[in-house]
Scaffold this motif. Sequence first.
Motif, PDB file in Angstrom:
ATOM      1  N   PHE A   5       0.864  -1.175   0.000  1.00 23.21           N
ATOM      2  CA  PHE A   5       0.000   0.000   0.000  1.00 23.21           C
ATOM      3  C   PHE A   5       0.899   1.223   0.000  1.00 23.21           C
ATOM      4  N   THR A   7       0.828   5.685  -1.566  1.00 22.69           N
ATOM      5  CA  THR A   7       0.079   6.762  -2.199  1.00 22.69           C
ATOM      6  C   THR A   7       0.992   7.469  -3.194  1.00 22.69           C
ATOM      7  N   ASP A  14      -3.729  12.975  -4.952  1.00 23.63           N
ATOM      8  CA  ASP A  14      -3.220  11.757  -4.332  1.00 23.63           C
ATOM      9  C   ASP A  14      -4.055  10.563  -4.767  1.00 23.63           C
ATOM     10  N   ASP A  16      -4.377   6.483  -3.845  1.00 22.47           N
ATOM     11  CA  ASP A  16      -3.981   5.340  -3.025  1.00 22.47           C
ATOM     12  C   ASP A  16      -3.843   4.116  -3.916  1.00 22.47           C
TER      13      ASP A  16
END
Length: 168
Positions: A5, A7, A14, A16
């Motif tokens: 994970f 960003t 942004d 994710d």
Amino acid sequence: MTNQFFTLRVNGADHDVADSWLGESLLDVLRDRVGLMGSKGACTQGECGSCSVTVDGSLVCSCLVMAATAVDQEIVTIEGVAPVGAPSDVQQAFVDAGAVQCGFCTPGLIMAVHDLLDRTPEPSDTEIREELAGNVCRCTGYGRIIDAVQQVSVSRTGSGASSQGDAQ
């Protein structure tokens, strides 16, 4: 492989990324995870330029950049060079000069031209050719692309010096 994970900051927003593996290319993440399809994957070896984007202001082949290394950096893709419905001066010059054929190489070329003209506002023919040498186009023969670059240079600087002084 464990999914990661992180960003990414792309075109001022942004995004994710929750399902990428650590070594996945920026090109694949931009297309498959972020949904920005403008950058094209042709060679996946950094030879054709069709996947060109800027990362913190530097032009890169996104197929050669691991997406996870671009965290905390500003990424600009072809979708981010101008507002939707209002082409950049470079995009418009490509249309006006007939430099768009099949369109596969066009996003990378436009990114490269923006980069060139930001660094060298009045490039010579030789400089244009050298700077765009990393972009492969099978349709136009490059003449119309060079014309488009010259058109933008002249319109931005108000001079006609960009094509003078070079032997053809």
